[in-house]
Design a protein around this motif. Structure first.
Motif, PDB file in Angstrom:
ATOM      1  N   PRO A 101       0.834  -1.220   0.000  1.00 50.35           N
ATOM      2  CA  PRO A 101       0.000   0.000   0.000  1.00 50.35           C
ATOM      3  C   PRO A 101       0.860   1.257   0.000  1.00 50.35           C
ATOM      4  CG  PRO A 101       0.059  -0.963   2.199  1.00 50.35           C
ATOM      5  CD  PRO A 101       0.766  -1.929   1.297  1.00 50.35           C
ATOM      6  N   GLU A 102       0.229   2.385  -0.293  1.00 48.81           N
ATOM      7  CA  GLU A 102       0.932   3.669  -0.287  1.00 48.81           C
ATOM      8  C   GLU A 102       1.464   3.991   1.111  1.00 48.81           C
ATOM      9  OE1 GLU A 102      -1.726   6.602  -1.726  1.00 48.81           O
ATOM     10  OE2 GLU A 102      -1.726   5.885  -3.805  1.00 48.81           O
ATOM     11  N   GLY A 103       2.664   4.595   1.134  1.00 47.89           N
ATOM     12  CA  GLY A 103       3.292   4.948   2.408  1.00 47.89           C
ATOM     13  C   GLY A 103       4.179   3.870   2.990  1.00 47.89           C
ATOM     14  N   SER A 104       4.245   2.692   2.335  1.00 49.99           N
ATOM     15  CA  SER A 104       5.055   1.587   2.863  1.00 49.99           C
ATOM     16  C   SER A 104       6.488   1.698   2.371  1.00 49.99           C
ATOM     17  CB  SER A 104       4.458   0.243   2.437  1.00 49.99           C
ATOM     18  OG  SER A 104       3.132   0.114   2.889  1.00 49.99           O
ATOM     19  N   GLU A 105       7.430   1.401   3.250  1.00 50.22           N
ATOM     20  CA  GLU A 105       8.853   1.362   2.898  1.00 50.22           C
ATOM     21  C   GLU A 105       9.255  -0.096   2.701  1.00 50.22           C
ATOM     22  OE1 GLU A 105      13.270   2.749   4.555  1.00 50.22           O
ATOM     23  OE2 GLU A 105      11.447   3.175   5.710  1.00 50.22           O
ATOM     24  N   VAL A 106       9.792  -0.422   1.542  1.00 49.88           N
ATOM     25  CA  VAL A 106      10.141  -1.806   1.210  1.00 49.88           C
ATOM     26  C   VAL A 106      11.565  -1.861   0.683  1.00 49.88           C
ATOM     27  CG1 VAL A 106       7.778  -2.503   0.727  1.00 49.88           C
ATOM     28  CG2 VAL A 106       9.162  -1.532  -1.090  1.00 49.88           C
ATOM     29  N   GLN A 107      12.146  -3.037   0.740  1.00 45.91           N
ATOM     30  CA  GLN A 107      13.517  -3.244   0.278  1.00 45.91           C
ATOM     31  C   GLN A 107      13.554  -3.436  -1.228  1.00 45.91           C
ATOM     32  OE1 GLN A 107      15.193  -6.540   2.371  1.00 45.91           O
ATOM     33  NE2 GLN A 107      15.028  -5.582   4.387  1.00 45.91           N
ATOM     34  N   ILE A 108      14.737  -3.200  -1.788  1.00 38.01           N
ATOM     35  CA  ILE A 108      14.930  -3.428  -3.224  1.00 38.01           C
ATOM     36  C   ILE A 108      14.704  -4.909  -3.522  1.00 38.01           C
ATOM     37  CG2 ILE A 108      16.594  -3.350  -5.114  1.00 38.01           C
ATOM     38  CD1 ILE A 108      15.640  -0.643  -4.189  1.00 38.01           C
ATOM     39  N   GLY A 109      13.937  -5.197  -4.535  1.00 38.83           N
ATOM     40  CA  GLY A 109      13.672  -6.576  -4.926  1.00 38.83           C
ATOM     41  C   GLY A 109      12.405  -7.151  -4.333  1.00 38.83           C
ATOM     42  N   GLN A 110      11.827  -6.510  -3.319  1.00 37.29           N
ATOM     43  CA  GLN A 110      10.585  -7.007  -2.744  1.00 37.29           C
ATOM     44  C   GLN A 110       9.446  -6.801  -3.732  1.00 37.29           C
ATOM     45  OE1 GLN A 110       9.795  -5.743   1.240  1.00 37.29           O
ATOM     46  NE2 GLN A 110       7.594  -6.112   1.107  1.00 37.29           N
ATOM     47  N   LEU A 111       8.552  -7.790  -3.835  1.00 40.85           N
ATOM     48  CA  LEU A 111       7.449  -7.702  -4.787  1.00 40.85           C
ATOM     49  C   LEU A 111       6.458  -6.641  -4.340  1.00 40.85           C
ATOM     50  CD1 LEU A 111       6.784 -11.488  -5.508  1.00 40.85           C
ATOM     51  CD2 LEU A 111       8.381  -9.933  -6.617  1.00 40.85           C
TER      52      LEU A 111
END
Length: 592
Positions: A226-236
């Motif tokens: 969802p919007e506002g989420s911080e995710v790592q490079i490569g995460q789907l």
């Protein structure tokens, strides 16, 4: 009593039999005729470990094996070339024997010091039956990866490839230093169609907010983050399907972590490779630019709705539909005017064909360069560098060098600098010191290191007992060491150690620079090029700038200033350097 005696005789006989069995020797011709698993018939090999060929060496690379399995080895024979953190060093064998087993092959990188790399046996033993050691052999990273490419950690959960017609979209790397990204806004909703070049989402990187575009058409089936989420490079972050498929029936992956991400296909979504600002400050990508060119539109006449003043493809399409704009005919290339001389193609004006990547070449960082970078970072991080700069008038030095050249004595300005520094170190023993284990260690000998550039990086061979050598000896010594360094023939003792370093970039036209201290040394002198200036009486003089980088834990400011003043006095009146005097008799402290 007889029973006790018989028992003792039995024990003695068993003990003697075991001792004989452990030392049993079977001739080689009978060993080869036997099929056996007993270690009585195996040959116990001598372990050959990765040596430490420099004080700072942690890993090494086997460049080349000079001996093959079964070759005889005599004392002093070269076994292999090993690339350390300093140079390529030849490893020699100090005993005689036979090379029985090579465990680490050529080209294996990052082999830790102490790792078992080979086994040897005595000259009269059968090398083919060498016994592998009981302890586990440590496998270098490169060899382990090559030996078991399909092995995976049981802790990592891998997902299956997406079904046909479906694609998993991972978080892209939109900047070289980006490790995580934040979904600021999704520009497409589930069920929306995607055209090549459409903006999918605005992503905040470690640099700025950038628009993520897709280069393949399809339908956005599922938003996983969802919007506002911080995710790592490569995460789907999303799932797309081909047009015509039921996007509501898309298979959702059970895990979206980076380790679970499957490598995308050739239709991998990419970051925008081109973003141009218009005169009004709007930014747009390749897809928008193609659309503007096809319809002959000006981006300034269309208001963008994307974040950070970005013009989106949907904005252009809405403008075309509202104003009923038609495509313009492509401009035909006019025939070039005939000239007597055909113009040569300019590489800067040759466009890259569409759909093809820009030309570039990956250059692997050598082990030497990697270690140099690591040591320089450690030096700057752990040593409090202080700097002192001084200008030296070298007109007399240049004149003296010309006079020597007429007598067939070829010495460089760098040779004079080395000689002057060596004598200054005798007068300033506080500078000729090392910093080890939290204490300053004064060194009675003066061994000056001179930085030499080689294809693999930088190395500093040592001129031993520099103060006792003449200018001609120093010149000859440095030429020999530089030649050996460029050919990779330096012995470890020729570049390991030293009490002081000199780095001279004057021959490259560098006026002034700051050198990094080579620990455990406490100082290094950076020498710049000569330049003409006007003195206070408007006379033309030649000046040369030198900068001393010194360890503030071991050297005070007044000690550094005193050292530089002596060096300047010697180089401004260099006649006594030819005579080899060890004292700067003409140095006048009051003058500085």
């Amino acid at each position: 009593m007889a029973h006790i005696i018989r028992s003792k005789l039995m024990l003695l006989s068993l003990k003697y039999a075991n001792r004989v069995a452990s030392r049993m020797f079977v001739p080689l011709k009978y060993q080869r005729l036997c099929f056996h698993t007993s270690r009585i018939l195996d040959v116990k090999g001598k372990e050959l470990l990765m040596p430490s060929l420099s004080p700072t060496m942690e890993t090494g690379t086997i460049v080349k094996w000079f001996k093959k399995e079964g070759d005889s080895i005599n004392p002093g024979d070269a076994i292999a070339d090993i690339q350390t953190d300093k140079a390529i060093v030849t490893m020699e064998f100090d005993d005689e024997g036979v090379l029985a087993k090579i465990i680490v092959p050529e080209g294996t990188k990052d082999v830790k010091v102490g790792t078992l790399i080979a086994l040897t046996v005595e000259a009269d033993e059968d090398w083919k039956t060498v016994e592998m050691p009981d302890r586990p052999v440590e496998t270098p990273p490169a060899a382990a990866a090559a030996a078991a490419p399909s092995e995976t950690s049981p802790a990592v959960t891998k997902v299956e490839a997406p079904p046909p017609g479906q694609q998993y979209i991972p978080m892209p790397a939109l900047s070289p230093t980006m490790t995580t990204g934040t979904i600021v806004k999704w520009l497409k909703q589930e069920g929306d169609e995607i055209q090549p070049g459409d903006a999918l989402a605005d992503i905040q990187t470690d640099k700025a907010i950038m628009t993520f575009e897709l280069e393949e058409e399809g339908v956005l089936a599922k938003i996983l983050v969802p919007e506002g989420s911080e995710v790592q490079i490569g995460q789907l972050i999303a799932v797309t399907v081909e047009k015509g498929m039921d996007w509501k029936q898309a298979v959702i992956p059970t895990s979206t972590k980076p380790d679970a991400a499957v490598a995308p296909s050739s239709t991998q979504p990419t970051a925008p490779i081109d973003a141009r600002p218009s005169s009004s400050g709007q930014v747009y990508g390749l897809a928008v630019r193609r659309l503007l060119e096809e319809y002959g539109l000006n981006s300034d006449s269309i208001k963008g709705t994307g974040r950070t003043n970005r013009l989106l493809k949907s904005d252009v399409l809405a403008y075309i539909q509202a104003h009923n704009v038609n495509k313009v005919a492509p401009k035909s290339a006019s025939a070039p005017a005939k000239t007597d001389k055909a113009p040569s193609p300019s590489p800067t004006k040759t466009p890259v064909p569409p759909g093809q990547p820009a030309l570039y070449k990956d250059i692997e960082v050598s082990n030497i360069r990697a270690i140099i970078a690591k040591r320089l970072c450690e030096s700057k991080r752990t040593i409090p560098h202080s700097y002192a700069v001084i200008d030296i008038t070298i007109d007399k030095l240049i004149e003296l060098r010309k006079n020597l050249k007429t007598d067939d004595i070829n010495v460089s300005i760098n040779d004079f600098v080395i000689k002057a520094v060596a004598h200054a170190l005798l007068e300033c023993p506080d500078i000729n010191a090392l910093y080890e284990n939290g204490q300053v260690v004064r060194v009675p000998k003066v061994d000056v290191c001179v930085a030499v550039a080689i294809p693999a990086g930088l190395i500093a061979p040592i001129i031993f007992d520099t103060a006792t050598k003449s200018l001609a000896d120093i010149s000859k010594n440095i030429r020999e060491l530089a030649e050996k360094a460029k050919n990779g023939q330096l012995k470890p003792y020729e570049f390991q150690g030293g009490t002081f370093s000199i780095s001279n970039l004057g021959m490259f036209g560098i006026k002034e620079f700051s050198a990094i201290i080579n620990p455990p040394q406490t100082a290094i002198l950076a020498v710049g090029s000569g330049r003409e200036e006007l003195d206070s009486s408007l006379a033309k003089v030649t000046k040369m700038t030198v900068k001393l980088s010194y360890d503030r834990r071991a050297i005070d400011e007044d000690q550094a200033a005193n050292f530089l003043a002596i060096v300047r006095a010697m180089l401004e009146d260099p006649a006594f350097l030819i005579a080899g005097k060890t004292q700067a008799s003409r140095y006048k402290r009051d003058a500085y």
